[in-house]
Design a protein around this motif. Structure first.
Motif, PDB file in Angstrom:
ATOM      1  N   GLY A 267       0.796  -1.231   0.000  1.00  0.00           N
ATOM      2  CA  GLY A 267       0.000   0.000   0.000  1.00  0.00           C
ATOM      3  C   GLY A 267       0.822   1.271   0.000  1.00  0.00           C
ATOM      4  O   GLY A 267       0.299   2.354   0.272  1.00  0.00           O
ATOM      5  N   TYR A 268       2.108   1.157  -0.308  1.00  0.00           N
ATOM      6  CA  TYR A 268       2.964   2.360  -0.295  1.00  0.00           C
ATOM      7  C   TYR A 268       2.445   3.394  -1.286  1.00  0.00           C
ATOM      8  O   TYR A 268       2.092   3.070  -2.421  1.00  0.00           O
ATOM      9  CB  TYR A 268       4.422   2.020  -0.642  1.00  0.00           C
ATOM     10  CG  TYR A 268       5.247   3.278  -0.798  1.00  0.00           C
ATOM     11  CD1 TYR A 268       5.684   3.965   0.324  1.00  0.00           C
ATOM     12  CD2 TYR A 268       5.512   3.810  -2.062  1.00  0.00           C
ATOM     13  CE1 TYR A 268       6.386   5.153   0.193  1.00  0.00           C
ATOM     14  CE2 TYR A 268       6.214   4.994  -2.194  1.00  0.00           C
ATOM     15  CZ  TYR A 268       6.650   5.663  -1.064  1.00  0.00           C
ATOM     16  OH  TYR A 268       7.331   6.836  -1.198  1.00  0.00           O
ATOM     17  N   CYS A 269       2.436   4.616  -0.862  1.00  0.00           N
ATOM     18  CA  CYS A 269       1.990   5.716  -1.720  1.00  0.00           C
ATOM     19  C   CYS A 269       3.029   6.831  -1.665  1.00  0.00           C
ATOM     20  O   CYS A 269       3.394   7.278  -0.572  1.00  0.00           O
ATOM     21  CB  CYS A 269       0.657   6.225  -1.198  1.00  0.00           C
ATOM     22  SG  CYS A 269      -0.089   7.417  -2.285  1.00  0.00           S
ATOM     23  N   PRO A 270       3.537   7.291  -2.811  1.00  0.00           N
ATOM     24  CA  PRO A 270       4.533   8.378  -2.788  1.00  0.00           C
ATOM     25  C   PRO A 270       3.952   9.626  -2.118  1.00  0.00           C
ATOM     26  O   PRO A 270       2.766   9.904  -2.271  1.00  0.00           O
ATOM     27  CB  PRO A 270       4.810   8.640  -4.269  1.00  0.00           C
ATOM     28  CG  PRO A 270       4.376   7.403  -4.971  1.00  0.00           C
ATOM     29  CD  PRO A 270       3.231   6.848  -4.181  1.00  0.00           C
ATOM     30  N   PRO A 271       4.776  10.371  -1.391  1.00  0.00           N
ATOM     31  CA  PRO A 271       4.264  11.577  -0.730  1.00  0.00           C
ATOM     32  C   PRO A 271       3.677  12.561  -1.741  1.00  0.00           C
ATOM     33  O   PRO A 271       4.246  12.738  -2.824  1.00  0.00           O
ATOM     34  CB  PRO A 271       5.492  12.164  -0.032  1.00  0.00           C
ATOM     35  CG  PRO A 271       6.656  11.352  -0.444  1.00  0.00           C
ATOM     36  CD  PRO A 271       6.204  10.167  -1.183  1.00  0.00           C
ATOM     37  N   PRO A 272       2.554  13.185  -1.413  1.00  0.00           N
ATOM     38  CA  PRO A 272       1.878  14.057  -2.387  1.00  0.00           C
ATOM     39  C   PRO A 272       2.695  15.277  -2.789  1.00  0.00           C
ATOM     40  O   PRO A 272       2.481  15.842  -3.861  1.00  0.00           O
ATOM     41  CB  PRO A 272       0.594  14.472  -1.663  1.00  0.00           C
ATOM     42  CG  PRO A 272       0.804  14.164  -0.221  1.00  0.00           C
ATOM     43  CD  PRO A 272       1.818  13.069  -0.141  1.00  0.00           C
ATOM     44  N   GLU A 273       3.658  15.677  -1.938  1.00  0.00           N
ATOM     45  CA  GLU A 273       4.406  16.901  -2.268  1.00  0.00           C
ATOM     46  C   GLU A 273       5.556  16.642  -3.259  1.00  0.00           C
ATOM     47  O   GLU A 273       6.240  17.579  -3.670  1.00  0.00           O
ATOM     48  CB  GLU A 273       4.954  17.565  -0.992  1.00  0.00           C
ATOM     49  CG  GLU A 273       6.040  16.803  -0.262  1.00  0.00           C
ATOM     50  CD  GLU A 273       5.477  15.793   0.746  1.00  0.00           C
ATOM     51  OE1 GLU A 273       4.286  15.458   0.647  1.00  0.00           O
ATOM     52  OE2 GLU A 273       6.250  15.327   1.600  1.00  0.00           O
ATOM     53  N   LEU A 274       5.755  15.385  -3.654  1.00  0.00           N
ATOM     54  CA  LEU A 274       6.836  15.099  -4.609  1.00  0.00           C
ATOM     55  C   LEU A 274       6.606  15.870  -5.905  1.00  0.00           C
ATOM     56  O   LEU A 274       5.501  15.909  -6.414  1.00  0.00           O
ATOM     57  CB  LEU A 274       6.874  13.615  -4.954  1.00  0.00           C
ATOM     58  CG  LEU A 274       7.639  12.655  -4.058  1.00  0.00           C
ATOM     59  CD1 LEU A 274       7.787  11.320  -4.753  1.00  0.00           C
ATOM     60  CD2 LEU A 274       9.000  13.200  -3.668  1.00  0.00           C
TER      61      LEU A 274
END
Lengths: 300, 324
Positions: A267-274
């Motif tokens: 369920g890893y999700c890249p941080p939205p601020e990337l």
């Protein structure tokens, strides 16, 4: 970058990213890193990503641009005005022969198979022997340089392994297998002591060098199926990097590297601020997301 | 990687002995003194803007209506260390050149280890300090290039691709950190020009420079850019195993001038290193006389008043590269 809250990555290619790639294609068919002239590296990544997204027209024009600038020795320059054969050949060789052309692909693989870091050359070894310099253990196995005539480093070695591995899966060849094995040994010998990889400098004057997230992810991606305590430590380093990742490039490669070893956190999700600023970052995000959601092996 | 260390160390040691002998033999020729300014700067704070303005006023670089390109030193993501040129200083220099009437000021760098330059600049605080940083920044690793043949080829590189932003600048301003270096002893405004060599062509690291002779390449690059200026960040530098793994060293100075050789020679003296033992300085100079203290007009603080010994790696200490 895309993510469905709480359920990991979305299965569909992000239309905004695909659209962005299509729109930043140059008139000549190639892609820039951000803006400006076409370069081989972003062009190869964009073609891979858009091919996956079904954007055939943009891919076709990109491939034509790449074919035009292939060098007589079978390699690719970084961009059209540079008369240097370089490591980007490996990236173009990630494209299948069906895409780039059977002959162009075969010549690229031949060039890659022949290229080694200069420290593995007979001339360099003879010179070192004459000077009485002891053989450095990390020079035992040949890796790949950024450009011929210089030493081998982690990134060009990893992308070359991925290219040869893909070709070897298609058409098994003992010479390819030999270079893949040597390259993997090179990578294992160039791992930082704490695990993971930087550009390839393990220590300087007795001081241990620190690993980088992006090269750690890339090297792990090229070591599919390799079992070793070193891999375990590299995976641990990569997972730590991923927790605090603020770089799109690093996040892309960490996801791909960990996925290769079945170690990407569920369920890893890249941080939205990337911020995905370059063609390479946007393309790799699309490819990583597809690899994660569709379980498609990008480099197999 | 060890390969570069082995080659370079050998090159250094083999070059150092004859160079030391030659430094005693070469006859000082009359030279036009270069002007170098030294100012004290106690910290990275708002006072820097005024300090830099005074520094530039003293040197009076002619930039009215011109395009100025600032080249800081960005190496690694290490916010707590003294590896990178401090962004506040770079912004103070940026504002200083605009105040002098420059038509345009750009910031440009091509880091040699990390591929993602903007991420590195972000981590080093440039986005935070420099307004609209992305609008004024050029990644020299990925810039358009022109093929250049070194004017006075000292290295083994017969040709070199260099970024158009740096080649086309009316003034290229090197803004390095004052650091020791484990291969070339000190890395200052001339060595900082390595960042102009595009990694998009030569890779990360720019290993081709190591194979072609590091010190010779420094001298070749120095000759490749005719219109230069330097402002050295010596507020907090680095000593010991620089340029990456050394430790912060407070020196509390900024050093500036048009002749990079004279600026670097002055920085060496501030660091208590003998500039006549720095091989790349000798290679880039027509004669040792250019590097003599008597041939460099020092403005502002005296060297003696700001000098502070930068600790070198043991083998350089043993080679007595330092001044007393």
């Amino acid at each position: 970058m895309q993510c469905l809250s709480g359920s990991g990555e979305s299965a569909r290619p992000n239309p905004i990213s695909v659209d962005r790639l299509v729109h930043c294609q140059n008139r000549d068919g190639g892609w820039p890193f951000i803006r400006g002239a076409s370069w081989s590296e972003p062009t190869a990544y964009a073609i891979l990503a858009l091919q996956m997204a079904g954007e055939t027209d943009a891919c076709r024009r990109g491939v034509q641009w790449l074919r035009r600038i292939q060098r007589p020795d079978g390699s690719w320059p970084p961009h059209a005005s540079i008369d240097e054969s370089t490591w980007v050949t490996a990236l173009v060789a990630w494209l299948t022969p069906e895409i780039i052309g059977e002959q162009a692909h075969r010549r690229a693989i031949r060039w890659l198979t022949d290229v080694k870091g200069e420290e593995s050359s007979l001339v360099f070894r003879a010179r070192e022997w004459l000077l009485g310099n002891p053989r450095q253990p990390e020079m035992e196995f040949p890796g790949w340089p950024w450009l011929p005539g210089t030493a081998a480093w982690v990134s060009p070695t990893a992308v070359s392994i991925l290219a040869l591995q893909k070709d070897h899966a298609r058409q098994p060849d003992s010479r390819l297998q030999e270079r893949i094995d040597e390259g993997r040994k090179f990578l294992l010998l160039h791992m930082c002591r704490e695990g993971g990889w930087n550009h390839g400098s393990v220590r300087a004057l007795g001081y241990e060098s620190r690993p980088y997230p992006e090269t750690t992810g890339l090297a792990l991606a090229s070591l599919r199926g390799v079992r070793s305590p070193k891999i375990d430590s590299a995976v641990a380093v990569a997972r730590n990097f991923l927790k605090d990742c603020r770089s799109a490039d690093a996040c892309n490669w960490l996801r791909l590297g960990l996925l290769t070893h079945g170690q990407l956190p569920e369920g890893y999700c890249p941080p939205p601020e990337l911020q995905f600023r370059t063609t390479v970052e946007t393309s790799l995000d699309l490819l990583a997301t597809a690899a994660i959601t569709k379980r498609t092996a990008l480099f197999a | 990687m060890n390969i570069e260390r082995t080659l370079t160390r050998r090159a250094l040691l083999t070059a150092a002995a004859p160079a030391a002998l030659l430094s005693g033999c070469r006859q000082p020729a009359p030279v036009k003194p270069a002007s170098v300014s030294i100012v004290r700067a106690a910290a990275y704070d708002q006072r820097l803007y005024d300090t830099v303005r005074r520094l530039l006023a003293e040197q009076r670089p002619e930039v009215r209506g011109r395009h100025v390109v600032l080249k800081p030193n960005l190496v690694e993501f290490e916010p707590s260390s003294s590896i990178n040129t401090n962004p506040l200083l770079v912004h103070a220099v940026y504002e200083g050149f605009l105040a002098l009437g420059a038509a345009r000021v750009s910031i440009a760098e091509g880091p040699g280890h990390r591929r993602n330059t903007l991420d590195l600049a972000d981590a080093a605080g440039y986005f935070h300090i420099v307004p609209k940083f992305e609008d004024v920044f050029v990644d020299l690793n990925l810039d358009e290039v022109t093929r250049v043949r070194p004017q006075r080829q000292l290295s083994r590189m017969e040709k070199l691709y260099l970024p158009n932003t740096a080649l086309g600048a009316d003034l290229l301003v090197s803004i390095p950190k004052m650091k020791t270096h484990h291969w070339v002893v000190a890395t200052l405004s001339m060595k900082n020009l390595f960042g102009t060599v595009p990694s998009g062509i030569y890779g990360w690291p720019k290993n081709v420079l190591h194979w072609s002779g590091i010190e010779e390449c420094i001298a070749d690059l120095h000759a490749a850019f005719p219109r230069k200026f330097a402002v050295v960040d010596g507020i907090v530098g680095m000593e010991g195993n620089g340029p990456i793994q050394g430790v912060p060293k407070f020196a509390g100075v900024l050093v500036a001038g048009r002749d990079l050789r004279a600026v670097d020679a002055t920085c060496c003296r501030i660091m208590r290193i003998d500039p006549l033992r720095i091989h790349y300085l000798q290679l880039a100079s027509e004669s040792d006389a250019q590097l003599l203290e008597s041939n460099i007009h020092q403005a502002g603080e005296s060297i003696e008043s700001v000098a502070t010994k930068f600790r070198l790696i043991p083998e350089f200490e043993r080679a007595h590269l330092e001044t007393v």
